[in-house]
Design a protein around this motif. Structure first.
Motif, PDB file in Angstrom:
ATOM      1  N   PRO A 232       0.807  -1.228   0.000  1.00  0.00           N
ATOM      2  CA  PRO A 232       0.000   0.000   0.000  1.00  0.00           C
ATOM      3  C   PRO A 232       0.840   1.278   0.000  1.00  0.00           C
ATOM      4  O   PRO A 232       0.482   2.252  -0.667  1.00  0.00           O
ATOM      5  CB  PRO A 232      -0.824  -0.124   1.292  1.00  0.00           C
ATOM      6  CG  PRO A 232      -0.895  -1.572   1.560  1.00  0.00           C
ATOM      7  CD  PRO A 232       0.429  -2.119   1.101  1.00  0.00           C
TER       8      PRO A 232
ATOM      9  N   LEU B 238       2.159   1.825  -3.532  1.00  0.00           N
ATOM     10  CA  LEU B 238       1.109   2.333  -4.424  1.00  0.00           C
ATOM     11  C   LEU B 238       0.783   3.784  -4.092  1.00  0.00           C
ATOM     12  O   LEU B 238       0.610   4.615  -4.994  1.00  0.00           O
ATOM     13  CB  LEU B 238      -0.139   1.461  -4.282  1.00  0.00           C
ATOM     14  CG  LEU B 238      -1.362   1.887  -5.113  1.00  0.00           C
ATOM     15  CD1 LEU B 238      -1.036   1.835  -6.602  1.00  0.00           C
ATOM     16  CD2 LEU B 238      -2.557   1.002  -4.800  1.00  0.00           C
ATOM     17  N   TYR B 239       0.690   4.095  -2.827  1.00  0.00           N
ATOM     18  CA  TYR B 239       0.366   5.445  -2.358  1.00  0.00           C
ATOM     19  C   TYR B 239       1.382   6.462  -2.881  1.00  0.00           C
ATOM     20  O   TYR B 239       1.008   7.498  -3.457  1.00  0.00           O
ATOM     21  CB  TYR B 239       0.352   5.409  -0.833  1.00  0.00           C
ATOM     22  CG  TYR B 239       0.007   6.692  -0.125  1.00  0.00           C
ATOM     23  CD1 TYR B 239      -1.300   7.167  -0.099  1.00  0.00           C
ATOM     24  CD2 TYR B 239       0.982   7.405   0.558  1.00  0.00           C
ATOM     25  CE1 TYR B 239      -1.623   8.329   0.585  1.00  0.00           C
ATOM     26  CE2 TYR B 239       0.675   8.568   1.243  1.00  0.00           C
ATOM     27  CZ  TYR B 239      -0.633   9.026   1.260  1.00  0.00           C
ATOM     28  OH  TYR B 239      -0.938  10.180   1.944  1.00  0.00           O
TER      29      TYR B 239
ATOM     30  N   VAL C 137      -6.570   4.709 -11.414  1.00  0.00           N
ATOM     31  CA  VAL C 137      -5.893   4.242 -10.206  1.00  0.00           C
ATOM     32  C   VAL C 137      -6.582   3.002  -9.643  1.00  0.00           C
ATOM     33  O   VAL C 137      -5.925   2.058  -9.176  1.00  0.00           O
ATOM     34  CB  VAL C 137      -5.842   5.369  -9.158  1.00  0.00           C
ATOM     35  CG1 VAL C 137      -5.314   4.848  -7.825  1.00  0.00           C
ATOM     36  CG2 VAL C 137      -4.974   6.518  -9.664  1.00  0.00           C
TER      37      VAL C 137
ATOM     38  N   ALA D 247      -5.335  -0.410  -8.206  1.00  0.00           N
ATOM     39  CA  ALA D 247      -5.440  -0.497  -6.749  1.00  0.00           C
ATOM     40  C   ALA D 247      -6.289  -1.677  -6.288  1.00  0.00           C
ATOM     41  O   ALA D 247      -5.995  -2.294  -5.257  1.00  0.00           O
ATOM     42  CB  ALA D 247      -6.018   0.805  -6.187  1.00  0.00           C
TER      43      ALA D 247
ATOM     44  N   GLY E 106      -5.131  -4.357  -3.743  1.00  0.00           N
ATOM     45  CA  GLY E 106      -5.837  -4.452  -2.471  1.00  0.00           C
ATOM     46  C   GLY E 106      -6.281  -5.874  -2.166  1.00  0.00           C
ATOM     47  O   GLY E 106      -6.239  -6.318  -1.011  1.00  0.00           O
TER      48      GLY E 106
ATOM     49  N   VAL F 293      -6.716   0.540  -0.956  1.00  0.00           N
ATOM     50  CA  VAL F 293      -7.453   1.181  -2.048  1.00  0.00           C
ATOM     51  C   VAL F 293      -7.791   2.619  -1.685  1.00  0.00           C
ATOM     52  O   VAL F 293      -7.652   3.546  -2.509  1.00  0.00           O
ATOM     53  CB  VAL F 293      -8.724   0.381  -2.364  1.00  0.00           C
ATOM     54  CG1 VAL F 293      -9.554   1.089  -3.440  1.00  0.00           C
ATOM     55  CG2 VAL F 293      -8.375  -1.031  -2.827  1.00  0.00           C
TER      56      VAL F 293
ATOM     57  N   ALA G  27      -4.838   4.941  -1.979  1.00  0.00           N
ATOM     58  CA  ALA G  27      -4.549   5.278  -3.371  1.00  0.00           C
ATOM     59  C   ALA G  27      -5.499   6.360  -3.884  1.00  0.00           C
ATOM     60  O   ALA G  27      -5.091   7.272  -4.612  1.00  0.00           O
ATOM     61  CB  ALA G  27      -4.649   4.023  -4.242  1.00  0.00           C
TER      62      ALA G  27
END
Length: 356
Positions: free
Chosen positions: A66, A69-70, A103, A107, A111, A275, A278
């Motif tokens: 996470p 991705l963030y 996204v 995501a 996730g 998720v 993101a």
């Protein structure tokens, strides 16, 4: 898949692979250094270090993915804003929803992977780590003990020996320190022989030495001189926190203990939070032209810190029965969802004013 979504996805996916790979390398290096130090001090067996580091990385993936991705969403979209590409996309009549859609395409699968790792990989890895530590610390496997060093296990038991012979499981000129709630036991021994190395009933035979029982209240201290003394040591006990972390999801779902409920909610919320993080990064990555693609990283870092510590605080409060199990840890997810909705509404309001 539309061209815009595919373009944004490719930019983000490339950064995710780079950042997550870098985070895994850093975390694995730190873990290896930590457990190699423990092995050098005789706390765990050297051959167990690689396995423990692997399991630690597996556990950390529920957080590293996470985060990767963030950060990737923030950098990728920040670059597109900086180059005015997002402005050109909006000028064609596209809505901000297309950015969120792009996204989400990346995501949602990530996730789902995080959810699987948290629900099944996390407890399995914790169980394996506990088993390795139990074998190293409770079996009295003298091969990992170091002479002339304080070899301490998680129960606080300390063994100090002048000479160690792994082939015969013997120690000479040794000192054993075993603490307990009411008293402390200290054994000074000329030679020590391992009789039972099983994790459940570890025992040794002491030859020619002195035993001291030190009462914590100072009223019943004893001294015993012996030629041969059989000593049954306490097995390594698993802490309540470790039991919750290594318990299967099915076991946690049947439990009514607050600590187990907190652990279950933590596992269930990892994928959804990934998720939502993101989506928050998508809305907060907007920068002005020529402001730089890293301009939003500081506020995003502050937001991540709030989310991370907020989740840990809620988890502790639920485990202590201070915070009700409903909403429990889900309180953080609810606040994040509310923040996403507010930011999306603000973006639509901004777009309407911009193109009015």
């Amino acid at each position: 898949m539309y061209l815009i979504e595919r373009y944004i996805m490719d930019e983000t996916r490339r950064l995710v692979m780079i950042i997550v790979g870098f985070l895994i390398f850093i975390f694995a290096s730190y873990s290896a250094q930590r457990y190699l130090t423990d092995a050098a001090n005789g706390i765990i067996a050297l051959q167990a270090v690689v396995d423990i580091v692997f399991y630690k990385v597996l556990i950390a993936l529920e957080m590293l993915l996470p985060v990767g991705l963030y950060v990737s969403v923030a950098i990728a979209l920040g670059q597109l804003y900086n180059d005015s590409e997002i402005t050109a996309i909006f000028a064609t009549g596209s809505s901000p929803l297309r950015l969120h859609k792009s996204v989400l395409i990346l995501a949602i699968p990530l996730g789902m992977l995080v959810t699987v790792l948290s629900m099944y990989g996390r407890p399995w890895a914790y169980a394996q780590i506990y088993q390795l530590k139990q074998q190293s610390q409770s079996e009295l496997d003298v091969s990992h003990l170091r002479p002339k060093k304080f070899n301490i296990n998680d129960n606080g038991r300390m063994i100090l020996a002048e000479h160690i012979d792994p082939a015969s499981n013997r120690l000479s000129d040794a000192l054993i320190y075993t603490p307990s709630a009411n008293k402390t036991s200290v054994y000074r021994v000329r030679s020590l022989e391992v009789i039972d190395s099983s994790p459940t009933t570890p025992s040794v035979m002491l030859h020619s030495g002195t035993a001291y029982q030190l009462d914590h209240k100072g009223t019943e201290d004893t001294e015993q001189i012996y030629d041969n003394l059989a000593l049954h040591l306490k097995p390594l006990k698993q802490s309540i926190d470790a039991k919750s972390k290594s318990a299967s999801t099915a076991e946690l779902s049947r439990s009514t203990d607050p600590a187990d409920i907190a652990e279950l909610q933590w596992r269930e919320s990892r994928g959804i939070n990934a998720v939502l993080m993101a989506l928050l990064a998508t809305s907060l990555s907007r920068t002005k032209p020529r402001q730089g693609r890293f301009a939003t990283l500081l506020p995003l870092a502050v937001l991540f810190t709030v989310i991370f510590y907020g989740g840990n605080i809620c988890r502790t409060l639920v485990a202590n029965s201070t915070l009700p199990v409903i909403p429990g840890i889900w309180l953080v997810s609810l606040l994040m969802s509310l923040g996403v909705l507010i930011l999306i509404a603000r973006e639509y309001s901004f777009m309407q004013k911009l193109f009015r």
